[in-house]
Enzyme design. Structure first.
Site, mmCIF file in Angstrom:
data_model
loop_
_atom_site.group_PDB
_atom_site.id
_atom_site.type_symbol
_atom_site.label_atom_id
_atom_site.label_comp_id
_atom_site.label_asym_id
_atom_site.label_seq_id
_atom_site.Cartn_x
_atom_site.Cartn_y
_atom_site.Cartn_z
ATOM 1 N N CYS A 75 -4.120 10.469 -58.045
ATOM 2 C CA CYS A 75 -3.204 11.332 -58.797
ATOM 3 C C CYS A 75 -3.491 12.824 -58.608
ATOM 4 O O CYS A 75 -2.669 13.658 -58.971
ATOM 5 C CB CYS A 75 -3.267 10.989 -60.275
ATOM 6 S SG CYS A 75 -2.790 9.280 -60.640
ATOM 7 N N HIS A 107 -15.382 16.814 -56.352
ATOM 8 C CA HIS A 107 -15.413 15.414 -55.920
ATOM 9 C C HIS A 107 -16.706 14.771 -56.394
ATOM 10 O O HIS A 107 -17.794 15.243 -56.089
ATOM 11 C CB HIS A 107 -15.305 15.337 -54.394
ATOM 12 C CG HIS A 107 -14.772 14.029 -53.899
ATOM 13 N ND1 HIS A 107 -15.345 12.819 -54.220
ATOM 14 C CD2 HIS A 107 -13.699 13.735 -53.109
ATOM 15 C CE1 HIS A 107 -14.657 11.846 -53.651
ATOM 16 N NE2 HIS A 107 -13.653 12.369 -52.969
ATOM 17 N N HIS A 116 -0.778 29.022 -70.304
ATOM 18 C CA HIS A 116 -0.176 27.683 -70.276
ATOM 19 C C HIS A 116 -1.110 26.689 -69.590
ATOM 20 O O HIS A 116 -1.854 27.053 -68.666
ATOM 21 C CB HIS A 116 1.172 27.714 -69.540
ATOM 22 C CG HIS A 116 2.088 28.786 -70.030
ATOM 23 N ND1 HIS A 116 2.739 28.713 -71.238
ATOM 24 C CD2 HIS A 116 2.450 29.968 -69.470
ATOM 25 C CE1 HIS A 116 3.473 29.809 -71.404
ATOM 26 N NE2 HIS A 116 3.303 30.580 -70.348
ATOM 27 N N HIS A 168 -2.805 16.716 -66.306
ATOM 28 C CA HIS A 168 -2.237 15.515 -65.692
ATOM 29 C C HIS A 168 -1.869 14.484 -66.749
ATOM 30 O O HIS A 168 -2.698 14.075 -67.557
ATOM 31 C CB HIS A 168 -3.232 14.913 -64.697
ATOM 32 C CG HIS A 168 -2.862 13.544 -64.220
ATOM 33 N ND1 HIS A 168 -1.621 13.235 -63.742
ATOM 34 C CD2 HIS A 168 -3.587 12.393 -64.162
ATOM 35 C CE1 HIS A 168 -1.570 11.954 -63.397
ATOM 36 N NE2 HIS A 168 -2.758 11.423 -63.645
ATOM 37 N N ASN A 214 3.626 8.268 -66.359
ATOM 38 C CA ASN A 214 2.640 8.767 -65.395
ATOM 39 C C ASN A 214 3.277 8.702 -64.009
ATOM 40 O O ASN A 214 3.413 7.627 -63.427
ATOM 41 C CB ASN A 214 1.373 7.907 -65.452
ATOM 42 C CG ASN A 214 0.299 8.378 -64.472
ATOM 43 O OD1 ASN A 214 0.533 9.266 -63.657
ATOM 44 N ND2 ASN A 214 -0.875 7.776 -64.561
#
Length: 448
Positions: free
Chosen positions: A187, A266, A345, A349, A382
């Site tokens: 995602c 990561h 703002h 996700h 989603n």
């Protein structure tokens, strides 16, 4: 390059030769002014001016593709695929998901016996991406052959020819277009695609880039009984986004945003993080994506690392000093900087209600700060790597984004990854401009 040009000027135009017609000498001042103007001109020609977001568009599914809660339960029940325990579990997840009755799934999944073939996945991908590319290019009257760079991302659906080739074929892009197709990136791939384009635009001057982000769900349902793999059946929905980026001088004045910062984290080196979202087979051979209970603590750790790298670039010194002082004093609770002093703002996700709740809690944000994320989850579900673009759409449609405002997009993805993109609004936006929210924005926010 600039040093060579300056050296050339001084070699061929020494002060002893500075004369003009009529034997009137050119003053030293005029010479240096001319050199300065030439250097400034060359600087603007050859320097990297940054990445500008000209515009973007999100896919708006037809109302006929909506899947209300009752519709979902009916399909699960009549499919004769799931046992009662699996049905009850999925129904509970749906009830707590924060997703409303406006979200959509592809046409083939509305059938009582869904056709999950490769052909139907291609149809879904073409429907989503071709629609938004056509909308974006026609809106700005851009010839497809003007696109220099194309980056597409879709995590689970990876056909041959690639999705990027599909778009090139449908729109007739140039034969020398720089095209890249990303798969398996989860995602967070939407911001990863932006990062890739940013690096390409540093090398390729005067270029237009198109980024396409989506997740095809037509053939990625799970038909087994492992609970951690059933969750994905209930939260993913149909959607996609097309983003037009540029480093051309003429696009600076029409662009909506400028990319200010991009930080990628990561956690693949950590076994728990690596396996927290994992595509695999269950004991019966059914393929699905397992979402581990460790996902939230993994996401929290990754987010802390990400913001520790982003913070020095965006936070005022007062907030950085408060944080450092709490670390030096070894206080029981480390100070959480006030990120509202850095951003107007937030686009978190929309992976699920629990993810939005966790980010709000960790960053000490208010419910209003997470409104765009919650409303996107409620209406569109989603949509994977395109979700934070639907959120930015929401903010624009509400008229909340003003010139000079800063927007923080936070993306989470398998691997495990957290990616942050910071955009600064460089234009006066019209809230009445048509986008994916325009038809119903007056109904939002809603109580969930």
């Amino acid at each position: 390059m600039l040093l060579k040009m300056v050296s050339f000027l001084f070699t061929h135009f020494s002060l002893s030769n500075l004369t003009t017609i009529g034997e009137t000498p050119i003053s030293v001042t005029h010479f240096f002014v001319a050199c300065a103007l030439i250097i400034i001109f060359l600087y603007y020609c050859f320097s990297f001016s940054g990445v500008y977001l000209v515009d973007f568009t999100c896919y708006h599914p037809a109302d006929s593709l909506r899947v209300p809660f009752s519709h979902f339960v009916e399909h699960f029940t009549t499919s004769n695929v799931f046992d009662k325990e699996s049905l009850d579990f999925q129904e509970k997840v749906l009830e707590k998901s924060g997703i409303g009755d406006e979200s959509c799934i592809p046409l083939n999944l509305h059938e009582m016996q869904p056709d999950v073939s490769l052909k139907r996945s291609r149809e879904e991908t073409e429907e989503v991406l071709c629609t938004i590319v056509k909308d974006l290019l026609s809106k700005h009257k851009i010839n497809p052959k003007s696109i220099d760079i194309l980056v597409t991302n879709c995590s689970l659906f990876c056909p041959t020819p690639s999705i990027s080739s599909m778009i090139i074929n449908k729109f007739g892009f140039r034969s020398n277009i720089k095209s890249i197709n990303l798969s398996g990136m989860g995602c967070s791939a939407g911001i990863l695609s932006i990062s890739l384009v940013k690096d390409l635009l540093k090398v390729h001057k005067n270029s237009l880039a198109l980024v396409l982000s989506m997740e095809a769900i037509s053939s990625n349902g799970y038909t087994g009984s492992t609970k951690s793999m059933l969750i994905s059946n209930t939260v993913f929905r149909m959607g996609g986004a097309a983003i037009l980026l540029s480093n051309r001088q003429q696009d600076k004045h029409i662009a909506k945003y400028k990319l200010k910062h991009l930080v990628r984290t990561h956690m693949g080196y950590d076994d728990q993080a690596y396996s927290s979202v994992f595509q695999q087979q269950d004991k019966d051979g059914n393929v699905g994506v397992s979402i581990s209970r460790s996902l939230l603590p993994v996401a929290a750790r990754a987010l802390r690392i990400n913001i520790s790298q982003l913070g020095p670039h965006v936070l005022p010194y007062s907030e950085q000093l408060k944080y450092l002082w709490s670390v030096v004093c070894k206080k029981s609770k480390t100070y959480v900087p006030n990120f509202k002093k850095a951003f107007e703002h937030f686009c978190i996700h929309a992976g699920g209600r629990a993810i939005i709740d966790a980010v709000e809690e960790n960053l000490k944000l208010s419910k209003e700060d997470g409104e765009a994320s919650r409303m996107t989850l409620y209406r569109f579900g989603n949509t994977s790597s395109s979700s934070y673009w639907y959120e930015l759409c929401y903010l624009e449609a509400k008229g909340k984004v003003k010139k000079g405002d800063r927007v923080w997009q936070i993306a989470f993805g398998s691997g495990f990854k957290v990616n942050s993109a910071v955009w600064k609004c460089v234009s006066n936006l019209d809230p009445k401009e048509r986008n994916a929210w325009s038809d119903r924005i007056h109904l939002y926010p809603v109580g969930i």
